[in-house]
Design a protein around this motif. Structure first.
Motif, PDB file in Angstrom:
ATOM      1  N   PHE A   1       0.811  -1.218   0.000  1.00  0.00           N
ATOM      2  CA  PHE A   1       0.000   0.000   0.000  1.00  0.00           C
ATOM      3  C   PHE A   1       0.847   1.272   0.000  1.00  0.00           C
ATOM      4  O   PHE A   1       0.293   2.384   0.022  1.00  0.00           O
ATOM      5  N   SER A   2       2.156   1.146  -0.032  1.00  0.00           N
ATOM      6  CA  SER A   2       3.020   2.317   0.146  1.00  0.00           C
ATOM      7  C   SER A   2       2.860   3.351  -0.965  1.00  0.00           C
ATOM      8  O   SER A   2       3.140   4.531  -0.755  1.00  0.00           O
ATOM      9  N   GLY A   3       2.427   2.925  -2.140  1.00  0.00           N
ATOM     10  CA  GLY A   3       2.256   3.871  -3.241  1.00  0.00           C
ATOM     11  C   GLY A   3       0.870   4.481  -3.329  1.00  0.00           C
ATOM     12  O   GLY A   3       0.596   5.283  -4.231  1.00  0.00           O
ATOM     13  N   VAL A   4      -0.031   4.112  -2.413  1.00  0.00           N
ATOM     14  CA  VAL A   4      -1.398   4.630  -2.431  1.00  0.00           C
ATOM     15  C   VAL A   4      -1.388   6.080  -1.950  1.00  0.00           C
ATOM     16  O   VAL A   4      -0.917   6.374  -0.857  1.00  0.00           O
ATOM     17  N   GLU A   5      -1.938   6.956  -2.777  1.00  0.00           N
ATOM     18  CA  GLU A   5      -1.972   8.380  -2.431  1.00  0.00           C
ATOM     19  C   GLU A   5      -3.398   8.904  -2.564  1.00  0.00           C
ATOM     20  O   GLU A   5      -3.744   9.589  -3.518  1.00  0.00           O
ATOM     21  N   VAL A   6      -4.219   8.531  -1.610  1.00  0.00           N
ATOM     22  CA  VAL A   6      -5.594   9.032  -1.557  1.00  0.00           C
ATOM     23  C   VAL A   6      -5.855   9.512  -0.134  1.00  0.00           C
ATOM     24  O   VAL A   6      -5.237   9.039   0.819  1.00  0.00           O
ATOM     25  N   SER A   7      -6.766  10.453  -0.010  1.00  0.00           N
ATOM     26  CA  SER A   7      -7.119  10.949   1.319  1.00  0.00           C
ATOM     27  C   SER A   7      -8.573  11.367   1.315  1.00  0.00           C
ATOM     28  O   SER A   7      -9.139  11.733   0.278  1.00  0.00           O
ATOM     29  N   GLY A   8      -9.175  11.304   2.478  1.00  0.00           N
ATOM     30  CA  GLY A   8     -10.567  11.677   2.626  1.00  0.00           C
ATOM     31  C   GLY A   8     -11.190  10.874   3.746  1.00  0.00           C
ATOM     32  O   GLY A   8     -10.529  10.072   4.405  1.00  0.00           O
ATOM     33  N   ARG A   9     -12.461  11.074   3.975  1.00  0.00           N
ATOM     34  CA  ARG A   9     -13.173  10.330   5.010  1.00  0.00           C
ATOM     35  C   ARG A   9     -13.410   8.908   4.526  1.00  0.00           C
ATOM     36  O   ARG A   9     -13.907   8.682   3.418  1.00  0.00           O
ATOM     37  N   LEU A  10     -13.070   7.939   5.362  1.00  0.00           N
ATOM     38  CA  LEU A  10     -12.998   6.543   4.944  1.00  0.00           C
ATOM     39  C   LEU A  10     -14.322   5.820   5.149  1.00  0.00           C
ATOM     40  O   LEU A  10     -14.932   5.900   6.221  1.00  0.00           O
ATOM     41  N   VAL A  11     -14.745   5.089   4.100  1.00  0.00           N
ATOM     42  CA  VAL A  11     -15.908   4.208   4.161  1.00  0.00           C
ATOM     43  C   VAL A  11     -15.441   2.791   3.843  1.00  0.00           C
ATOM     44  O   VAL A  11     -14.794   2.568   2.818  1.00  0.00           O
ATOM     45  N   GLY A  12     -15.758   1.832   4.706  1.00  0.00           N
ATOM     46  CA  GLY A  12     -15.384   0.443   4.477  1.00  0.00           C
ATOM     47  C   GLY A  12     -16.576  -0.376   4.033  1.00  0.00           C
ATOM     48  O   GLY A  12     -17.639  -0.332   4.667  1.00  0.00           O
ATOM     49  N   VAL A  13     -16.421  -1.109   2.917  1.00  0.00           N
ATOM     50  CA  VAL A  13     -17.522  -1.923   2.396  1.00  0.00           C
ATOM     51  C   VAL A  13     -17.077  -3.365   2.201  1.00  0.00           C
ATOM     52  O   VAL A  13     -15.886  -3.663   2.139  1.00  0.00           O
ATOM     53  N   ALA A  14     -18.066  -4.236   2.109  1.00  0.00           N
ATOM     54  CA  ALA A  14     -17.902  -5.669   1.840  1.00  0.00           C
ATOM     55  C   ALA A  14     -17.583  -6.444   3.117  1.00  0.00           C
ATOM     56  O   ALA A  14     -17.434  -5.881   4.204  1.00  0.00           O
ATOM     57  N   GLY A  15     -17.492  -7.775   2.965  1.00  0.00           N
ATOM     58  CA  GLY A  15     -17.551  -8.700   4.093  1.00  0.00           C
ATOM     59  C   GLY A  15     -16.489  -8.553   5.149  1.00  0.00           C
ATOM     60  O   GLY A  15     -16.765  -8.791   6.339  1.00  0.00           O
ATOM     61  N   THR A  16     -15.269  -8.187   4.770  1.00  0.00           N
ATOM     62  CA  THR A  16     -14.246  -8.015   5.797  1.00  0.00           C
ATOM     63  C   THR A  16     -14.618  -6.881   6.739  1.00  0.00           C
ATOM     64  O   THR A  16     -14.623  -7.043   7.969  1.00  0.00           O
ATOM     65  N   TRP A  17     -14.939  -5.720   6.195  1.00  0.00           N
ATOM     66  CA  TRP A  17     -15.276  -4.568   7.038  1.00  0.00           C
ATOM     67  C   TRP A  17     -16.536  -4.835   7.858  1.00  0.00           C
ATOM     68  O   TRP A  17     -16.576  -4.518   9.059  1.00  0.00           O
ATOM     69  N   THR A  18     -17.569  -5.395   7.239  1.00  0.00           N
ATOM     70  CA  THR A  18     -18.812  -5.608   7.980  1.00  0.00           C
ATOM     71  C   THR A  18     -18.640  -6.670   9.060  1.00  0.00           C
ATOM     72  O   THR A  18     -19.226  -6.563  10.144  1.00  0.00           O
ATOM     73  N   SER A  19     -17.820  -7.687   8.800  1.00  0.00           N
ATOM     74  CA  SER A  19     -17.565  -8.719   9.818  1.00  0.00           C
ATOM     75  C   SER A  19     -16.794  -8.152  11.000  1.00  0.00           C
ATOM     76  O   SER A  19     -17.098  -8.444  12.166  1.00  0.00           O
TER      77      SER A  19
END
Length: 290
Positions: A179-197
């Protein structure tokens, strides 16, 4: 108009049937389709057979609800599998529609559309979709898709339960590097089974409850706490968590590690968990077709 949409994920099969008057039903089944794909490059026959049985049930459900339109998408496992054409042909017979193998970018765009439809668009959302084989970071303008998810990380590093501390450290370091090259920012929303679990575990629910999970907020400490707790459990002990689908037990620890790394990569201390995701985005798209 009633539509049926199916998401063929690396670990989980999902169906949404909805219409102009609202949602009719959702069905979720963990089949582990992509287990071993990272290592072998093909879908296993046992995993395919289990998945196709599920898809046949989904096809019957869509028939029962008289869906006027139906669509299916296949994500990371199908993208990477050398025998995907064989699987897609068999899936088409089960569902009555041929699944579309979509890119990580299109997957992210659908997740963003579904997750943010009822949110204030001015808040600069970053949608995190953690799957079995890939993780997407999505904003209104861009999608970054990284080939790591709960199944891949389990296959690569987190095969032991309970997980030794050095294994946990290696897993987090591996995902952080990816993930070291990921350059995004903002308020985070988590979706799908990992986040909901993870949200359901954090809430301490005695059974899974979509209404309570939807828009539950977790801090980075909360997510890391769930990961530490899961690291100390066997697969059997994890499967006994009352709010968790037992089929997720072998891979949810890896999912929690990925989730913690997502929050670090985005630089957010709070995540809003949403039950609306790729399926909702696909259904919206299908309903909009003249």
């Amino acid at each position: 108009m009633t539509v049926g949409v199916v998401d063929i994920g690396t670990n989980t099969m999902r169906l949404l049937v909805t219409g102009e008057s609202g949602e009719i039903g959702r069905w979720v089944e963990v089949t582990g389709l992509g287990r071993g794909v990272d290592r072998n490059g093909t879908l296993g026959e046992t995993e395919m057979a289990r998945t196709l049985e599920c898809l046949a049930r989904f096809g019957d459900l869509m028939d029962r609800h008289e869906t006027g339109r139906r669509a299916a998408i296949a994500t990371s496992a199908a993208r990477d599998a050398g025998n995907r054409e064989e699987f897609l042909e068999r899936a088409e017979r089960a569902l009555g529609v041929r699944p579309e193998v979509i890119s990580g970018e299109r997957e992210g765009a659908l997740a963003y559309a579904g997750a943010t439809a009822e949110l204030d668009p001015g808040n600069g959302w970053v949608v995190s979709d953690i799957g079995g084989g890939s993780t997407e970071f999505v904003t209104a303008d861009t999608t970054v898709s990284i080939d790591i998810g709960s199944v891949r990380l389990t296959d690569r590093i987190l095969g032991s339960r309970p997980a030794p501390s050095e294994q946990m450290g290696a897993a987090f370091a591996h995902v952080t590097e990816l993930f070291s090259g990921v350059e995004v920012s903002g308020r985070l929303v988590g979706v799908a089974g990992t986040w909901t679990s993870i949200a359901a575990i954090d809430l301490g629910l005695d059974r899974y409850d979509r209404e309570r999970v939807h828009h539950h907020r977790m801090t980075r400490d909360d997510v890391q706490g769930v990961a530490r707790s899961l690291a100390g459990l066997s697969v059997e002990e994890t499967a006994a968590i009352p709010s968790l689908d037992p089929g997720r037990a072998p891979v949810i620890l890896a999912g929690a590690v990925v989730a913690a790394a997502v929050m670090e990569a985005v630089g957010e201390d709070v995540v809003l968990v949403s039950e609306h995701d790729t399926l909702d985005g696909l259904a919206m798209e299908l309903m909009a077709v003249p």
